[in-house]
Design an enzyme around this catalytic site. Structure first.
Site, PDB file in Angstrom:
ATOM      1  CB  CYS A 108      -1.137  -0.044   1.027  1.00 25.57           C
ATOM      2  SG  CYS A 108      -2.437   1.178   1.055  1.00 25.57           S
ATOM      3  CG  HIS A 217      -2.978  -3.605   3.442  1.00 28.30           C
ATOM      4  ND1 HIS A 217      -2.449  -3.063   4.066  1.00 28.30           N
ATOM      5  CD2 HIS A 217      -3.806  -2.691   2.513  1.00 28.30           C
ATOM      6  CE1 HIS A 217      -2.379  -1.817   3.674  1.00 28.30           C
ATOM      7  NE2 HIS A 217      -3.262  -1.460   2.917  1.00 28.30           N
ATOM      8  CD  GLU A 219      -0.372  -5.514   5.931  1.00 26.53           C
ATOM      9  OE1 GLU A 219      -0.432  -6.138   4.828  1.00 26.53           O
ATOM     10  OE2 GLU A 219      -0.709  -4.110   5.807  1.00 26.53           O
TER      11      GLU A 219
END
Lengths: 256, 769
Positions: A108, A217, A219
């Site tokens: 991002c 994302h 994560e």
């Protein structure tokens, strides 16, 4: 009892001492938001996360670097435009371009910083619908040979959260053609292009495949119960873990 | 570090004020009343200086002083048992209350209004609403971990609603997303009563270790007072006194300059910077700058401490060097904090500031004089007892009386009214009614809003909208977490304020219990019209009485909140809207219960009984009717239901649970089916027989203390035994049907999930793009 997994159960990752020895740096800029999430992802994948501060002038002995998401410097100028000049960034740029080819992942805002740093081509502009968007996004892995994707297979579809305001990937046609030809389009949006990115591109790599950037994302999709919702009864909340196991596999020289 | 340009003003010093008692002061323009100005003169023994007048005017405003509500709010502190106090580490009065979570963890949460600014300038108003409440949480020593936003707008099809809606949602997203705080829920209501006075409330929750709790007080003579964060500018001057304490009308010029402008990046850096200060124990006391800015921070810190304070105002770093002392004292520029630091910690404090590139300036020090003294280039412009500014403001016993119209409103029941003509009963009519309900402005999907908010950041969001409560993990090792829900029903409260406020609490309590969490604490944001209107004052008094009685009965204390008055357009007040937030605790968030079912063949049970309660309901709202009495409150039943839901969650007896509230059983069945796209087959004949209601009533009544749950087959006996043992009404009304892709209700035409989803999700995009 129910077959639906409870959230918060430990993610099954074999505790390999050789993985724990691998150190992955997570950079924090003023305005970085997902640094703790990235560090958690590294831990859950079995590695050791090391906090790095943007103003540091040395990279230390990390084996890979993650530039996490957020709004560094508020994105007030242009996303990533100020962070690119951090002292640590010049070290990261050198290390990524060196013989050793330090693996670097930009997520991002991290992806935006990598394009501003010219480690990756192109740029991100405001979403075509002009609003912030947060959704569970399906991606197709187009290249499972980069440092961050070896644990996936080519063509595999994964679901990870997407959340951004300035996520529309753009580049000139020549660059886009070159990226396609060289297999450097690593991820593509499937089913729905959430921001108007050219050719549905969600993530790309450099020529060597050690530097990868993407808008979604991974994560946020590493732990049962805290990631995307299941699809057709299949749990999909840990689809992003492969990014982090991939780089650990690469670092410790595992075969893939 | 001092401001480069210190402009020489014609300074009104204390000395000058004493010599010129007859100087005319603009107290009326600053929102003070004659009696209040006279009181200030009495307190000081002379006329106030310009700077003192500025301070008193903002601190004695309705927004800051609670002068109209104080006498009633006392009940929240009085109606509390020892049992309720046992987990309360910090109660009402501080920036936010703190509740013990166990294992050394504490949680702090608070809900506040930012209504008027959000009407004048929706983006900045809503954004700084988030910013302000988050700073309250940091001030307690906590790391903020989530936000929520209850929103109330005018009619969905009114041209101005889109302006407010777009701005407020973008502002909440733009600010909250940039802070890295997941948005885990809220509310959305459209009603023309909010047309000229939308309600934008914001809730923040933070967590900390017990030892990290910080309070706002300035103690220890010789300790230094520092202001840090953003520079002070000309925005938000008089926001609290002028905006929040007056009603809008069309005759006055735009109040845009009184709205603050937010800088979320500065706030994010401020959060990290403060947490680092707390970690190093580098501050003795800390206070955020919100309403009334430096006036509030200095007087509250000094007043809560044990001495006094001396501050040099020209040391304040300014964005605009032309600001006068009064303006500097009143400015509500965002992203600022004030702290008290011991001389030994100055160097370490400055190192943290430098690391995060946060600007700061040392303003003065703590004294033992008991006076708050503010100087301008050494000349004294404020010399007051800080208590008189911060705590001993005026308190009014406003007259209140039950409105004359209340009886006739309550006598006008929906059943049998003109609007009730043609009540659906045939299967096609009922199917159309269910579809109309779930597509209606208040019951439709909120995804258009929530997809503009980051719910993932932090990696600890275990549940968020559209589930009944937001759930956030606190401890990654043990899974300890908190659940939060906010609720209010302005229509119920309009019909009967005492009960309406209790219904708001009951629903929030139920939502938290539905998630599997044990309700622990309450924060409330009381949005009402003008307290100078005896009708409104009665609504407020009744709501507070009702809420405090109900908290006592449910055994959960109010730990903080906010009162927002003067929410009216001309002489027309909004519906009384007490927004109630309930916080609950989950020992392990892995046990949280979502609102939708997934497993084919699981039994669906309805808990509780159904009466014919359609007054004030969403169905009556759709038919344009508001009258009668709201659903009955039964707090004992709510408590019993809560215990069943919590136990069922803890022991794995239910896989899904959804509370019944607005829209009744019809809305709940559709929402639980759409949650994961898994349908159900429902038969309500037994319920109709048992409770003596028809199918329409069974579906649309809003009787309280009810929930639906889905129970795995292996758990059914145990679940039923538990309900029976507790004497709580429970009835199997159907089964989960994963294959059909539809919601089948006997006596209602088949409802395909695709069609329901389309109806449910199309409404907001239709109006807002």
């Amino acid at each position: 009892m129910t077959s639906i997994p409870l959230i918060g159960e430990a993610v099954a990752v074999a505790a390999e001492p050789r993985l724990a020895g691998a150190k992955i740096g997570v950079v924090t800029f003023p305005g970085t938001l997902d640094d703790r999430d990235a560090a958690r992802a590294v831990r859950l994948a079995g590695g050791t996360a090391v906090s790095l501060w943007h103003a540091d002038s040395e990279l230390g002995d990390v084996d890979a670097v993650i530039i996490p998401g957020g709004f560094s410097y508020g994105d007030y100028l242009r996303a990533g435009a100020i962070s690119r000049f951090a002292p640590l960034m010049s070290k990261i740029i050198d290390a990524a371009n060196s013989e050793a080819k330090l693996p670097v992942l930009g997520i991002c805002n991290g992806f935006q910083i990598l394009t501003e740093s010219h480690l990756l081509p192109g740029s991100m502009i405001k979403n075509d619908h002009l609003k912030f968007i947060c959704r569970d996004q399906t991606l197709r892995v187009e290249n499972a040979n980069t440092a961050w994707t070896v644990d996936y297979t080519d063509g595999q579809e994964i679901i990870v959260p997407l959340k951004n305001q300035d996520g529309q990937y753009i580049a000139d046609e020549k660059t886009l053609d070159a990226l396609e030809a060289e297999g450097r389009v690593v991820f593509r949006y499937v089913g729905f292009n959430p921001n108007g990115s050219r050719r549905d591109i969600a993530g790309i790599s450099n020529a060597a495949g050690n530097v990868v950037g993407l808008m979604p994302h991974p994560e946020h999709a590493v732990e049962t119960g805290f990631g995307p919702e299941s699809l057709n009864g299949e749990p999909r909340d840990t689809d992003g873990l492969g990014f982090f196991t991939s780089v650990l596999t690469k670092i410790v020289g595992g075969d893939k | 570090m001092t401001t480069e340009t210190t402009k020489k003003f014609n300074i009104d010093t204390v000395e000058h004020a004493a010599k010129t008692p007859d100087t005319e002061l603009p107290w009326a323009e600053l929102g003070l009343k004659q009696n209040e100005f006279d009181e200030i003169v009495k307190v000081l023994g002379r006329r106030p200086t310009g700077a003192e007048l500025a301070m008193y005017s903002v601190m004695w405003s309705e927004h800051c002083s609670y002068k109209s509500s104080k006498n009633h709010l006392r009940q929240f502190g009085e109606k509390v048992t020892e049992e309720m106090k046992k987990d309360m580490l910090v109660g009402i009065g501080e920036n936010a209350g703190v509740t013990n979570l166990g294992d050394g963890w504490a949680v702090t949460f608070k809900i506040e209004s930012h209504n008027s600014p959000s009407f004048v300038e929706p983006y900045q108003g809503a954004a700084t609403g988030i910013g302000g409440i988050v700073r309250d949480i940091i001030s307690m020593g906590a790391r903020p971990v989530a936000v929520m936003d209850p929103l109330r707008f005018g009619a969905i099809d009114h041209p101005d609603t889109a302006r407010v809606m777009h701005g407020a949602v973008a502002g909440i997203g733009g600010y909250g997303n940039c802070l890295g705080l997941p948005n885990i829920g809220g509310e959305m209501v459209f009603d023309s009563v909010y047309q000229g006075n939308p309600l934008v409330n914001a809730l923040a929750v933070g967590v900390m270790r017990h030892e990290d709790i910080r309070l706002a007080n300035a103690s220890g003579k010789g300790n230094k007072v520092v202001l840090f964060g953003a520079r002070t500018g000309g925005d938000g001057i008089g926001g609290a006194s002028v905006l929040a304490s007056e009603s809008f009308d069309d005759t006055k010029p735009s109040k845009r300059p009184a709205v603050q402008v937010g800088d979320p990046f500065a706030e994010k850096v401020l959060i990290e910077c403060c947490l680092e200060l707390f970690k190093g124990s580098l501050v003795e006391g800390i206070q955020d700058l919100g309403a009334a800015g430096i006036s509030c921070a200095t007087s509250e810190l000094a007043s809560n401490g044990d001495g006094g304070m001396e501050v040099e105002l020209t040391s304040v770093l300014l964005r605009d060097p032309t600001l006068t002392p009064g303006e500097i004292l009143m400015s509500e520029s965002q992203e600022r904090m004030m702290a008290v630091v011991t001389p030994e910690n100055i160097a370490a404090f400055e190192a943290v500031m430098d690391k995060w590139a946060v600007e700061y300036s040392w303003l003065g020090e703590v004294t033992d004089t008991g006076r708050l003294i503010i100087t301008w280039e050494g000349e004294v412009i404020v010399d007051v007892d800080p208590r008189t500014v911060a705590h001993d403001g005026p308190v009014y016993d406003r007259p209140f009386a039950r409105p004359e119209w209340q009886d006739s409103v309550q006598a006008n029941s929906f059943t049998g009214s003109v609007e009730d003509a043609g009540r659906p009963s045939a299967p096609t009519e009922l199917a159309a009614a269910v579809t109309e309900l779930v597509a209606s402005p208040n019951m439709c999907s909120k995804a258009w809003i929530t997809k503009q908010y980051d719910r993932y950041v932090g990696g600890n969001t275990a549940m968020a909208f559209p589930d009944d409560a937001g759930v956030v993990r606190v401890d990654e090792e043990t899974g300890l977490g908190v659940a939060l829900a906010t609720d209010a029903n302005g229509r119920y409260t309009y019909l009967e304020p005492y009960q309406g406020a209790q219904l708001a609490l009951a629903e929030a309590y139920r939502n938290v219990a539905t998630s599997g969490a044990v309700p622990m604490a309450v924060s409330d944001c009381l949005n009402f019209g003008s307290p100078e209107d005896p009708d409104v004052m009665w609504q407020l008094a009744e709501a507070i009485r009702g809420l405090s009685d109900a908290c006592m009965e449910l055994g959960i204390p109010v730990t903080g909140g906010n009162v927002s008055l003067y929410n009216q357009t001309g002489t027309t007040p909004i519906h009384p809207s007490p927004v109630v937030a309930v916080l609950g605790k989950l020992d392990d968030v892995a046990r949280r219960t979502p609102s939708g079912w997934r497993e084919d063949g699981q039994a669906i049970y309805l808990l509780g009984t159904t009466a014919a309660e359609l007054d004030g309901s969403e169905w009556s709202n759709l038919r344009g009717h508001l009258g009668g009495l709201p659903p009955k409150v039964d707090l004992a039943a709510e408590r019993a239901l809560g215990e069943i839901l919590i136990n069922a969650s803890r022991d794995g007896m239910v896989d899904a649970a959804h509370d019944l509230s607005e829209g009744g059983l019809a809305a709940a069945l559709v929402e639980s089916s759409l949650r994961y796209g898994v349908g159900a087959r429902i038969a309500l004949e037994e319920l109709m027989e048992r409770d003596g209601v028809d199918l329409f009533t069974a579906l649309f009544s809003e009787t309280q203390a009810r929930a639906i749950v889905s129970v795995p087959r292996s758990e059914e006996v145990r679940f039923k035994d538990m309900c029976t043992a507790r004497g709580f009404a429970h009835l199997r009304i159907g089964v989960v049907d994963a294959a059909g892709g539809k919601l089948e209700i006997n006596g209602v035409d088949e409802l395909s999930l695709d069609a329901l989803r389309e109806a449910h999700e199309a409404t907001l995009p239709k109006y807002f793009g």
